[in-house]
Motif scaffolding. Structure first.
Motif: not given
Ligand SMILES: Cc1cc2nc3c(=O)[nH]c(=O)nc-3n(C[C@H](O)[C@H](O)[C@H](O)COP(=O)(O)OP(=O)(O)OC[C@H]3O[C@@H](n4cnc5c(N)ncnc54)[C@H](O)[C@@H]3O)c2cc1C
Ligand code: SF4
Ligand code: SF4
Ligand code: SF4
Ligand code: SF4
Lengths: 348, 516
Positions: B231-234, B102-125
């Protein structure tokens, strides 16, 4: 009825150590490529552990994989490129590009020369006698392997003490696996599937049997796991807790003490029979073979996954860690291809 | 002549297969829908034996192993190739599971692939402090996702993050070294909260942050977490292309849509059609390491199963053109898709498994398998103890892959069997026709028993079901005619069950004796 073309004696030879599903799968693929295989097996029979397992279907196949072994055995016996040596123990192993092996068979000695070798020496089932579950002390505490053999050889499920169909059965999962006190930091992959499939079979033979399943986490197995699991949750009682110990009660019934999270306290419950889901541990010859053949073991005692392709010695199946029959077959095929590629490279 | 193989796919597994095949001098044709090849392939581009077709889809496939004619479409160009074998190794897809929570993707609610994406990982972390990773709360997950969730959490912890929670139902650790990874994650300070029968509730605020409320199952205390990042799983699902490929090639799929029916006879890399193999992410969900093993197994399957001349024609079906009325029954039911439809119908023997489904089902008896016909004519002296006239004669039709093996096992371990037992071994129970059953009932004084594979274990997928249905209709016929229907029974059995075989037959004999 396949007509085999006889292309004469194979020019290349591979030594396969262990005649379980992984070793058989590797041997068959090599033999099809016209490579001679010396398959050495220390016991008197081929097939390894899986040959002792029962079918768990009740009209409908539950894809346990046990019957695949029969097909592999039949094909191996028919293949002239596979030379089967049972009852053999490796005495000597030398690898100077050409692998020289000497084995003891009964009182005689046999020697082989091979271009590559595959270790498929399998696993050792965990021995639960030192766990506080009373195995070997209480008649009606058995292991999953005992139960498999009973189903296969007797075509029945009975309590060892009085040969009656048990009214209530408890399965205790992860015995010897996922156990920090033993430093067994691995999941055995197959015992959740094995226990739930057997439980389904027992329910289909005698639907009134009360089955309780003590577990930590249920592992995914099979392609239709979600559906299978949802239906099993309706049929059996799932308790997410691993019992502390087992005592014996009246009429040879084991009494289990476990923590009930719903009631938030420890409770005792009596069952007519208990099945310990023992896991897969490193094969008993791993250490010996590792020294003899100069192949490293990982910190758990299984053979290292990284292939030692520079020396022509490869590993396959549960000698590398817990896996299912399906994965052991896949792995045997992979190891066979690695060995073939190694032989090709050496020839260049 | 070099073997020629078509590989369909454009990922690591397809690459490994191509690499393996090239090392064994197989000529490879690669076809992918994508507009360029995965960069991995550049390593082998130079080898002139590889033919590559990008932006290409498979249009049709005729023929059989050793001689498949493939018609492909590249934009509007059509490409025709003849190959010995085909391997399908299309990558699987990831499906995000936001909606199931029941969630929608946002900058604060992301998918597992979003987190693992090397391009934005550092910013998120760098920019966030607390993390909750959801895993397998709505659907049972698998070890691949489990590993990714734990790896990502450990990476966050080593990045200096200290508030990391993993919320899970069954933690999937049945993968290589995953239990050890779980211990490592716990040591790194990651908190695992496990759910059994209850589930957390999710609320998403205006800012896109997710609030998670739950009751701890052990302490019974209520908790509420509002992490900086959820982080929502896939889930891992088959490529949408597989459905089309299954139709084009006539392949069976499993319950999730992967390209191999859920049948142990298809292991490791086989499909219902000889010479067409499937591997890795087209076959099911496994770890990258396992896909590598599958690539090896698929390659060796190609090498070992491409010898199209290695068969006995007497084991193959043959259509007698004079008898055929073109009802297309055989064409429809052939589980191995090896009947070709031209001006006349014919069996392509290279792909025929000799199962006999077509022979038993053809309404005009226009199809024969030479060796199969002999098998039904076993002389009486083959009956165990032919002189024991006191015991009922029992004819047991046994599928060669299951019951016949169980019979041999029973004999080899010395189990007792009925004295008047006559075994008729058939390639597949699907070859037992109505005529066979009726003849057997007429000729055996005792009874007829049909033993097939369990449902879902038939090498020809539905041969056992055909046999059971035929037996049912005969059973009805004979009981309408006043015969005892107990004289015809059907059972399912696996090849490794000798004792069960002996029990079934002894019980059957006993029931027949009781009838007399
Ligand atoms: C209780 C239980 C239930 C299971 N149920 C299932 C199930 O339902 N489905 C499933 O897929 N898997 C199941 N498994 C797992 C299955 O048993 C393994 O996947 C399979 O047996 C692995 O085969 P293998 O060839 O690697 O090893 P093994 O079966 O162990 O075979 C190894 C062989 O090598 C021989 N050997 C060992 N050392 C030497 C030596 N030094 N020299 C010569 N020979 C040697 C052994 O005698 C043996 O024959 C189960 C396991 C257990 C314990
Ligand atoms: S796979 Fe297992 S359940 Fe299915 S038929 Fe074979 S032994 Fe029986
Ligand atoms: S498969 Fe299940 S029972 Fe076996 S070790 Fe893993 S979690 Fe425990
Ligand atoms: S089933 Fe028989 S009659 Fe019908 S198309 Fe096939 S061969 Fe011809
Ligand atoms: S025998 Fe089986 S595989 Fe061969 S043509 Fe007939 S149905 Fe197809």
């Amino acid at each position: 009825m396949i007509k085999r073309k006889h292309k004469g004696m194979p020019k290349k030879n591979v030594l396969v150590i262990g005649g379980g599903v992984a070793g058989l799968a590797a041997a068959l693929e090599l033999a099809e490529q016209e490579i001679g295989v010396d398959l050495i097996e220390k016991s008197e029979f081929l097939g390894g552990h899986a040959a002792r397992f029962s079918c768990k279907a009740s009209g409908e196949c539950v894809k346990c994989g046990a019957c695949i072994v029969v097909e592999k055995l039949k094909k191996s016996f028919l293949n002239p490129n596979i030379r089967i040596h049972t009852g053999c123990k490796i005495k000597k192993f030398e690898n100077n590009g050409i692998i020289k092996t000497r084995v003891d068979k009964e009182s005689s000695e046999i020697s082989f020369e091979s271009d590559a070798a595959i270790i498929a020496s399998g696993f050792k089932p965990f021995n639960p006698v030192n766990k506080p579950f009373g195995y070997k002390r209480f008649n009606n505490v058995i292991t999953n392997i005992d139960l498999e053999e009973m189903l296969k050889l007797e075509d029945d499920v009975v309590r060892p003490s009085d040969k009656r169909f048990p009214k209530s059965i408890a399965f205790i999962q992860c015995v010897g696996s996922r156990d920090e006190s033993l430093n067994h930091l691995w999941c055995s992959h197959v015992c959740c599937g094995s226990a739930l499939r057997v439980a389904k079979k027992i329910k289909s033979i005698k639907p009134e049997t009360e089955i309780t399943f003590f577990y930590i986490d249920v592992q995914t197995f099979g392609k239709d796991f979600q559906e299978f699991y949802d239906s099993m949750k309706q049929e059996i009682r799932m308790v997410r807790s691993i019992p502390g110990d087992i005592l014996i009660s009246d009429n040879d019934c084991p009494q289990i003490t476990f923590f009930d999270s719903e009631k938030n306290c420890s409770i005792d419950e009596i069952f007519e029979m208990v099945v310990l889901s023992i896991g897969l541990t490193p094969g008993e010859d791993n250490k010996n073979l590792s020294e003899l053949m100069d192949i490293k073991l990982d910190d758990s005692g299984f053979f290292k996954s990284g292939e030692n392709s520079s020396t022509g010695i490869f590993t396959a199946g549960t000698s590398r860690g817990p896996m299912s029959i399906e994965d052991a077959i896949l792995d045997g095929g992979r190891a066979a291809l690695e060995a073939i590629k190694y032989i090709d490279r050496k020839d260049l | 002549m070099a073997l020629k193989t078509l590989v369909i796919g454009n990922g690591s597994c397809a690459f490994d297969i191509v690499d393996n095949l090239l090392s064994k001098n197989v000529e490879v044709i690669i076809a992918t829908r994508d507009n360029s090849l995965h960069q991995k392939f550049s390593e082998i581009m130079g080898q002139n034996i590889t033919e590559i077709h990008t932006e290409t889809t498979i249009h049709s496939c005729t023929g059989a192993i050793g001689n498949f004619t493939i018609s492909m479409k590249n934009n509007n160009k059509s490409i025709i190739r003849i190959v010995d074998c085909i391997v399908i190794a299309e990558d699987s897809f990831r499906k995000t599971l936001f909606a199931s929570y029941g969630l929608s993707p946002s900058t604060k609610t992301i998918s597992l692939s979003d987190l693992d994406n090397p391009e934005n990982y550092k910013n998120i972390a760098d920019e966030n402090k607390s993390f909750v990773l959801l895993k397998g709360l709505k659907f049972e997950s698998n070890p691949v996702i489990s590993k990714e969730v734990m790896d990502s959490s450990i990476k966050l912890a080593s990045h200096g993050q200290s508030k990391i929670y993993i919320l899970t139902k069954n933690l999937k650790v049945a993968g290589n070294r995953l239990e050890a990874l779980y211990r490592k994650a716990k040591k790194a300070g990651i908190i695992f909260i496990k759910f059994t029968d209850s589930e957390p509730e999710f609320f998403q605020g205006e800012d896109g942050k997710t609030c998670i409320e739950f009751t701890d199952e052990v302490t019974k205390k209520n908790f509420s977490l509002t992490p900086d990042i959820t982080v929502v799983d896939e889930s891992i699902v088959p490529s949408d292309y597989l459905e089309t490929l299954a139709k084009t090639f006539g392949l069976n799929i499993d319950c999730s849509g992967f390209l191999q029916s859920d049948n142990v006879h298809r292991l490791p890399a086989y499909t219902n059609r000889k010479g067409i193999f499937v591997a890795g992410p087209s076959r099911g969900i496994s770890s990258p390491e396992d896909y590598k093993a599958e690539a090896g197994t698929a390659a060796i399957a190609v090498l070992n199963n491409s010898d199209k001349n290695n068969y006995d024609i007497k084991d193959k079906a043959y259509i007698n053109k004079g008898g055929c009325v073109r009802c297309l029954t055989c064409y429809r039911i052939c589980p191995h898709k090896t009947i070709s439809l031209n001006s006349t119908l014919s069996v392509m023997p290279e792909g025929c498994e000799g199962c006999g489904l077509c022979t038993a089902e053809c309404p005009k008896n226009a199809i024969t398998i030479e060796n199969l016909d002999h098998k039904f004519l076993i002389p009486d002296d083959k009956i165990q103890n032919a002189d024991s006239a006191s015991k009922p004669r029992i004819t047991a039709f046994c599928c060669s892959r299951s019951a016949a093996e169980a019979y041999k096992l029973a004999v080899s371990i010395g189990l007792t069997l009925p004295e008047g037992l006559k075994i008729v071994e058939v390639p597949c129970a699907g070859s037992i026709s109505l005529t066979h059953i009726l003849n057997s009932l007429k000729n055996s004084t005792g009874g007829t028993i049909i033993l097939t594979c369990h449902e879902g274990n038939c090498f020809s997928e539905k041969g056992n079901v055909f046999a059971h249905n035929r037996a049912k209709s005969v059973s009805k016929m004979i009981s309408d005619a006043g015969y005892k229907k107990e004289r015809l029974m059907t059972y399912t059995i696996a090849s490794n069950m000798g004792k069960e075989f002996s029990n079934i037959l002894n019980d059957f004999e006993k029931n027949i004796i009781d009838l007399e």
